[in-house]
Design an enzyme around this catalytic site. Structure first.
Site, PDB file in Angstrom:
ATOM      1  N   GLU A 113       9.636 -14.323  20.275  1.00 25.10           N
ATOM      2  CA  GLU A 113      10.077 -14.530  21.652  1.00 25.10           C
ATOM      3  C   GLU A 113      10.186 -16.029  21.925  1.00 25.10           C
ATOM      4  OE1 GLU A 113      11.098 -14.914  25.371  1.00 25.10           O
ATOM      5  OE2 GLU A 113      11.175 -12.956  24.366  1.00 25.10           O
ATOM      6  N   ARG A 121       9.531  -4.107  36.596  1.00 24.99           N
ATOM      7  CA  ARG A 121       9.906  -4.492  35.232  1.00 24.99           C
ATOM      8  C   ARG A 121       8.729  -5.112  34.476  1.00 24.99           C
ATOM      9  NH1 ARG A 121      14.814  -5.318  32.556  1.00 24.99           N
ATOM     10  NH2 ARG A 121      15.868  -4.533  34.395  1.00 24.99           N
ATOM     11  N   TYR A 142      13.726   1.561  46.425  1.00 24.01           N
ATOM     12  CA  TYR A 142      12.823   2.545  45.827  1.00 24.01           C
ATOM     13  C   TYR A 142      11.451   1.913  45.629  1.00 24.01           C
ATOM     14  CZ  TYR A 142      14.523   0.229  41.516  1.00 24.01           C
ATOM     15  OH  TYR A 142      14.895  -0.693  40.566  1.00 24.01           O
ATOM     16  N   ASP A 147      20.805  -5.054  25.864  1.00 23.98           N
ATOM     17  CA  ASP A 147      21.852  -5.888  26.459  1.00 23.98           C
ATOM     18  C   ASP A 147      22.571  -6.763  25.446  1.00 23.98           C
ATOM     19  OD1 ASP A 147      21.408  -4.849  28.946  1.00 23.98           O
ATOM     20  OD2 ASP A 147      20.269  -6.554  29.711  1.00 23.98           O
TER      21      ASP A 147
END
Length: 404
Positions: free
Chosen positions: A32, A105, A216, A306
């Protein structure tokens, strides 16, 4: 023989792929580029096609501890506030064998990280993969790590570095993502800070001309995620800035943008938007729907999430397709154990590319429906009034099972 897999990117797609491959017996290292594994963004919706996978990975209890499980999905007119239709989400376990969940997330990333580490996945931060070379029977990556230039070799590389993937450009050379002309303004607000009449544990989509708002619950229902998606372009913004989730305008400019987008909206929707304090801006970029399997695989490098198929959020399946990719990758790893890695990756690509292309195309179409004007808007509203949940349910999406 135990194969080694490197993963470029520690987001949802990268961590899910690491977890799935480790469960399949691979030795996995996640690289990462950020100095610490933190997640940006706000809420994520997970249909039963996704929660079914998380449950199969043994994460149902972990999911229940941080997610919300809305009872209903409501479609409303942004102009009049009229309730056009309702889809019961509490029935999802009976219809599809898994629940519908909404989650922050960051909570989803933490859940996947913890599960991956239990499976032996090693996550290395501040490790920026800059180059990939296919070597036939292996893959080599060049990376910068804490000021040093390193080269690592593995049996395969999972490219999960997002919509602005540098590695995709090296592998496919198909140009940058495209601006969609759509912008998302995102806010998170504690339910306890809202007036009682604005608090909710349901999902609501407010549809208006060239704009829609979705709300939501997340964080176990204690917070409300609100997103206003509108059409427009950003002026005077550098290309590099488009790559962020968290562009900011001044409070006054943001308020002006939202008021302009929702000029004719009903008072209930204005009250919801006004109750949200801090808004962040996300310029939406995507690619045309996938056209061939080679967009998923190049040699020993496989693109997921993605990096392979960025999509508009109008079907709420960006994270879902990344997790489906991960599950299919793990499935193929064990389904063809005596074949070489390239055959597994190509089997994965053949299994996934058409599914991802279908979801990308449907997300684009949904945006047109949500933002419809004139006769198309009237027909949409009339159809929802008459057919209700039958139009809102998506069996081909929610009933999907990887490896089937």
């Amino acid at each position: 023989m135990t194969e080694t897999v490197l993963i470029a990117g520690g987001g949802i797609g990268g961590l899910a792929s690491g977890l799935s491959l480790a469960r399949a017996g691979a030795v996995v290292r996640v690289l990462e580029r950020a100095p610490a594994l933190t997640e940006v963004g706000a809420g994520v919706q997970l249909g039963p096609n996704v929660t079914r996978i998380l449950n199969a990975w043994g994460l149902s209890s972990a999911l229940e501890s941080v997610a919300a499980f809305p009872a209903n999905l409501h479609a409303r007119s942004a102009l009049s506030g009229e309730l056009l239709a309702t889809l019961s989400l509490r029935d999802m376990p009976a219809r599809y064998g898994a629940p519908y969940a909404t989650i922050h997330r960051a909570d989803l990333q933490t859940l996947l990280l913890q599960a991956a580490e239990v499976q032996g996945v090693v996550v290395r931060c501040d490790a920026h993969v800059q180059d990939v070379q296919n070597l036939g029977d292996a893959v080599a990556v060049a990376l910068a790590h804490q000021g040093s230039e390193l080269t690592e070799r593995a049996d395969a590389l999972v490219v999960a570095d997002g919509v602005w993937s540098v590695l995709r450009q090296q592998l496919l050379r198909d140009g940058a993502p495209r601006m969609t002309g759509h912008l998302a303004y995102r806010a998170l607000v504690a339910q306890s800070d809202l007036p009682v009449h604005l608090r909710t544990q349901d999902v609501t989509v407010w549809m208006g001309p060239r704009v829609h708002v979705v709300q939501y619950p997340v964080c176990g229902g204690e917070w409300l995620n609100v997103v206003c998606l509108t059409e427009g372009q950003l002026e005077g913004v550098a290309w590099q800035e488009l790559q962020g989730w968290n562009l900011r305008k001044t409070t006054a400019d943001t308020r002006a943008d939202l008021q302009a987008a929702l000029t004719d909206a009903c008072s209930s929707l204005h009250a919801l938007v006004d109750a949200c304090g801090e808004w962040r801006l996300w310029p939406l970029c995507d690619r045309v729907p996938m056209r061939t399997a080679h967009e998923h695989v190049q040699g020993r490098a496989v693109l997921v999430g993605d990096a392979a198929h960025p999509m508009r959020p109008y079907l709420a399946q960006g994270a879902g397709m990344a997790i489906e990719d991960a599950a299919e990758l793990g499935h193929q790893w064990t389904a063809v154990p005596d074949c070489d890695v390239s055959m597994r990756l190509n089997a994965f690509a053949q299994a996934r590319w058409q599914r991802n292309a279908q979801v990308q195309a449907r997300a684009i179409r949904n945006g047109d429906v949500f933002h419809a004007t004139g006769p198309v808007q009237w027909a949409r509203d009339a159809g929802l009034r008459m057919l209700g949940a039958r139009l809102m349910d998506v069996p081909w999406l929610y009933g999907y099972r990887h490896g089937a």
